[in-house]
Design a protein around this motif. Structure first.
Motif, PDB file in Angstrom:
ATOM      1  N   UNK A 160       0.876  -1.171   0.000  1.00 43.25           N
ATOM      2  CA  UNK A 160       0.000   0.000   0.000  1.00 43.25           C
ATOM      3  C   UNK A 160       0.909   1.216   0.000  1.00 43.25           C
ATOM      4  N   UNK A 161       0.844   2.010  -1.056  1.00 38.66           N
ATOM      5  CA  UNK A 161       1.765   3.139  -1.165  1.00 38.66           C
ATOM      6  C   UNK A 161       1.201   4.206  -2.096  1.00 38.66           C
ATOM      7  N   UNK A 162       1.951   5.252  -2.301  1.00 42.08           N
ATOM      8  CA  UNK A 162       1.525   6.320  -3.205  1.00 42.08           C
ATOM      9  C   UNK A 162       1.836   5.905  -4.638  1.00 42.08           C
ATOM     10  N   UNK A 163       0.808   5.907  -5.479  1.00 39.12           N
ATOM     11  CA  UNK A 163       0.977   5.536  -6.886  1.00 39.12           C
ATOM     12  C   UNK A 163       0.662   6.696  -7.813  1.00 39.12           C
ATOM     13  N   UNK A 164       0.792   7.923  -7.300  1.00 42.94           N
ATOM     14  CA  UNK A 164       0.485   9.070  -8.141  1.00 42.94           C
ATOM     15  C   UNK A 164      -0.999   9.107  -8.462  1.00 42.94           C
ATOM     16  N   UNK A 165      -1.340   9.003  -9.758  1.00 46.10           N
ATOM     17  CA  UNK A 165      -2.732   9.049 -10.165  1.00 46.10           C
ATOM     18  C   UNK A 165      -3.232   7.697 -10.656  1.00 46.10           C
ATOM     19  N   UNK A 166      -2.636   6.636 -10.155  1.00 43.31           N
ATOM     20  CA  UNK A 166      -3.132   5.293 -10.473  1.00 43.31           C
ATOM     21  C   UNK A 166      -3.715   4.670  -9.218  1.00 43.31           C
ATOM     22  N   UNK A 167      -4.848   3.984  -9.380  1.00 44.68           N
ATOM     23  CA  UNK A 167      -5.451   3.283  -8.250  1.00 44.68           C
ATOM     24  C   UNK A 167      -4.601   2.095  -7.817  1.00 44.68           C
ATOM     25  N   UNK A 168      -4.056   1.380  -8.783  1.00 41.72           N
ATOM     26  CA  UNK A 168      -3.267   0.195  -8.468  1.00 41.72           C
ATOM     27  C   UNK A 168      -2.328  -0.126  -9.606  1.00 41.72           C
ATOM     28  N   UNK A 169      -1.425  -1.049  -9.371  1.00 41.70           N
ATOM     29  CA  UNK A 169      -0.513  -1.517 -10.412  1.00 41.70           C
ATOM     30  C   UNK A 169      -0.039  -2.913 -10.039  1.00 41.70           C
ATOM     31  N   UNK A 170       0.520  -3.595 -11.008  1.00 44.37           N
ATOM     32  CA  UNK A 170       1.080  -4.922 -10.790  1.00 44.37           C
ATOM     33  C   UNK A 170       2.551  -4.892 -11.155  1.00 44.37           C
ATOM     34  N   UNK A 171       3.414  -5.198 -10.195  1.00 43.46           N
ATOM     35  CA  UNK A 171       4.850  -5.220 -10.461  1.00 43.46           C
ATOM     36  C   UNK A 171       5.209  -6.413 -11.332  1.00 43.46           C
ATOM     37  N   UNK A 172       6.381  -6.336 -11.931  1.00 42.38           N
ATOM     38  CA  UNK A 172       6.813  -7.410 -12.804  1.00 42.38           C
ATOM     39  C   UNK A 172       6.942  -8.753 -12.098  1.00 42.38           C
ATOM     40  N   UNK A 173       7.128  -8.714 -10.783  1.00 44.61           N
ATOM     41  CA  UNK A 173       7.250  -9.956 -10.013  1.00 44.61           C
ATOM     42  C   UNK A 173       5.904 -10.461  -9.475  1.00 44.61           C
ATOM     43  N   UNK A 174       4.812  -9.841  -9.946  1.00 46.83           N
ATOM     44  CA  UNK A 174       3.489 -10.302  -9.541  1.00 46.83           C
ATOM     45  C   UNK A 174       2.977  -9.721  -8.241  1.00 46.83           C
ATOM     46  N   UNK A 175       3.629  -8.684  -7.746  1.00 46.87           N
ATOM     47  CA  UNK A 175       3.209  -8.059  -6.491  1.00 46.87           C
ATOM     48  C   UNK A 175       2.221  -6.933  -6.776  1.00 46.87           C
ATOM     49  N   UNK A 176       1.092  -6.920  -6.049  1.00 48.60           N
ATOM     50  CA  UNK A 176       0.086  -5.887  -6.233  1.00 48.60           C
ATOM     51  C   UNK A 176       0.443  -4.641  -5.433  1.00 48.60           C
ATOM     52  N   UNK A 177       0.279  -3.484  -6.079  1.00 51.34           N
ATOM     53  CA  UNK A 177       0.456  -2.194  -5.409  1.00 51.34           C
ATOM     54  C   UNK A 177      -0.885  -1.474  -5.424  1.00 51.34           C
ATOM     55  N   UNK A 178      -1.332  -1.024  -4.285  1.00 48.24           N
ATOM     56  CA  UNK A 178      -2.599  -0.326  -4.170  1.00 48.24           C
ATOM     57  C   UNK A 178      -2.351   1.057  -3.577  1.00 48.24           C
ATOM     58  N   UNK A 179      -2.951   2.081  -4.191  1.00 45.33           N
ATOM     59  CA  UNK A 179      -2.787   3.447  -3.688  1.00 45.33           C
ATOM     60  C   UNK A 179      -3.466   3.573  -2.328  1.00 45.33           C
ATOM     61  N   UNK A 180      -2.780   4.226  -1.394  1.00 46.24           N
ATOM     62  CA  UNK A 180      -3.369   4.407  -0.067  1.00 46.24           C
ATOM     63  C   UNK A 180      -4.702   5.151  -0.141  1.00 46.24           C
ATOM     64  N   UNK A 232     -13.578   9.303  -7.710  1.00 46.24           N
ATOM     65  CA  UNK A 232     -12.229   9.851  -7.699  1.00 46.24           C
ATOM     66  C   UNK A 232     -12.194  11.360  -7.501  1.00 46.24           C
ATOM     67  N   UNK A 233     -13.299  12.035  -7.894  1.00 46.58           N
ATOM     68  CA  UNK A 233     -13.338  13.495  -7.769  1.00 46.58           C
ATOM     69  C   UNK A 233     -13.378  13.942  -6.316  1.00 46.58           C
ATOM     70  N   UNK A 234     -13.815  13.056  -5.420  1.00 44.77           N
ATOM     71  CA  UNK A 234     -13.966  13.461  -4.032  1.00 44.77           C
ATOM     72  C   UNK A 234     -12.872  12.989  -3.098  1.00 44.77           C
ATOM     73  N   UNK A 235     -11.855  12.336  -3.632  1.00 45.71           N
ATOM     74  CA  UNK A 235     -10.821  11.781  -2.751  1.00 45.71           C
ATOM     75  C   UNK A 235      -9.743  12.810  -2.437  1.00 45.71           C
ATOM     76  N   UNK A 236      -9.278  12.745  -1.221  1.00 44.79           N
ATOM     77  CA  UNK A 236      -8.142  13.560  -0.803  1.00 44.79           C
ATOM     78  C   UNK A 236      -6.864  12.813  -1.161  1.00 44.79           C
ATOM     79  N   UNK A 237      -5.963  13.480  -1.884  1.00 40.27           N
ATOM     80  CA  UNK A 237      -4.740  12.829  -2.339  1.00 40.27           C
ATOM     81  C   UNK A 237      -3.488  13.342  -1.632  1.00 40.27           C
ATOM     82  N   UNK A 238      -3.690  14.100  -0.556  1.00 39.62           N
ATOM     83  CA  UNK A 238      -2.519  14.534   0.177  1.00 39.62           C
ATOM     84  C   UNK A 238      -1.981  15.868  -0.329  1.00 39.62           C
TER      85      UNK A 238
END
Length: 238
Positions: A160-180, A232-238
């Protein structure tokens, strides 16, 4: 035998600037419009630059429409003040901030408690982001396992980390990243983000096979995808 002309790293198509990404795994061309408005033009290996440019030019109206949607979302991002009574969202429910002499951010009786020391030091935003990340680390794994078991797809881990303007991503090693920031969404929309990223384990690109995988797991995914755009329009992004 002629040598295929190499694709440039970027292309300017009309007034649209694309980053070009070439992949031997692709068999078709495609466009990605990221949430920050940046554009990627995806192409299979050996694709002629002129053909790629012509295809991208034919899609410019679609790109303009998508950019208009992104501009609407980005312009609507709410500004927040770290004062008692300010509203923040967790799992789709609104909670009022309570600034006190507490020693850490926490949820207490429906109020989101913020240490006064963090506000005075100007670090309240970072403290709240850490709280969202920590909550995601506790809440998301069981939710992810439920969908992973249903889809018979196994990620190698979850971050769970900051992904800029993406909700999620999948790393090349199969690990899921989810925006906080997804922890502000209702659980049904977080589920869509998880299913979307899990489907990428089997289909890296947004092909018909990819969307078929998503639909099998979540038949109403199109409605959730649309709701996510609005939310997405109502979320606080820090």
């Amino acid at each position: 035998m002629s040598v295929a002309e190499a694709l440039p790293e970027t292309m300017l198509i009309g007034d649209l600037h694309f980053e070009v990404r070439e992949s031997p795994r692709r068999t078709t061309v495609g466009i990605t419009v990221d949430r920050d408005g940046s554009l990627q033009l995806h192409a299979p290996a050996g694709c002629p630059p002129d053909a790629l440019a012509a295809w991208a030019y034919s899609k410019r109206i679609w790109v303009y429409r998508k950019l208009a949607e992104k501009d609407l979302l980005l312009s609507a991002q709410p500004a927040k003040e770290f004062v008692t009574g300010e509203g923040f969202t967790y799992l789709g429910r609104g909670h009022r901030l309570l600034v006190t002499d507490a020693d850490a951010v926490r949820m207490e009786r429906g109020r989101l408690v913020m240490p006064r020391s963090e506000v005075d030091a100007g670090t309240a935003d970072a403290a709240l982001i850490r709280w969202y990340r920590a909550r995601g680390g506790h809440w998301l794994p069981s939710r992810l396992k439920r969908w992973a078991d249903r889809m018979a797809l196994a990620p190698t881990g979850l971050d769970v980390r900051d992904l800029g303007y993406r909700w999620g991503s999948l790393s090349g090693n199969g690990r899921l990243n989810i925006h906080w920031a997804t922890l502000q969404l209702p659980p049904s929309l977080i589920d869509y983000v998880l299913v979307h990223e899990l489907a990428h384990i089997q289909s890296p690109q947004h092909t018909s096979a990819f969307w078929a995988t998503v639909e099998r797991a979540m038949p109403d995914y199109e409605r959730r995808k649309s709701d996510l755009l609005t939310a997405g329009a109502g979320l606080w992004l820090g």
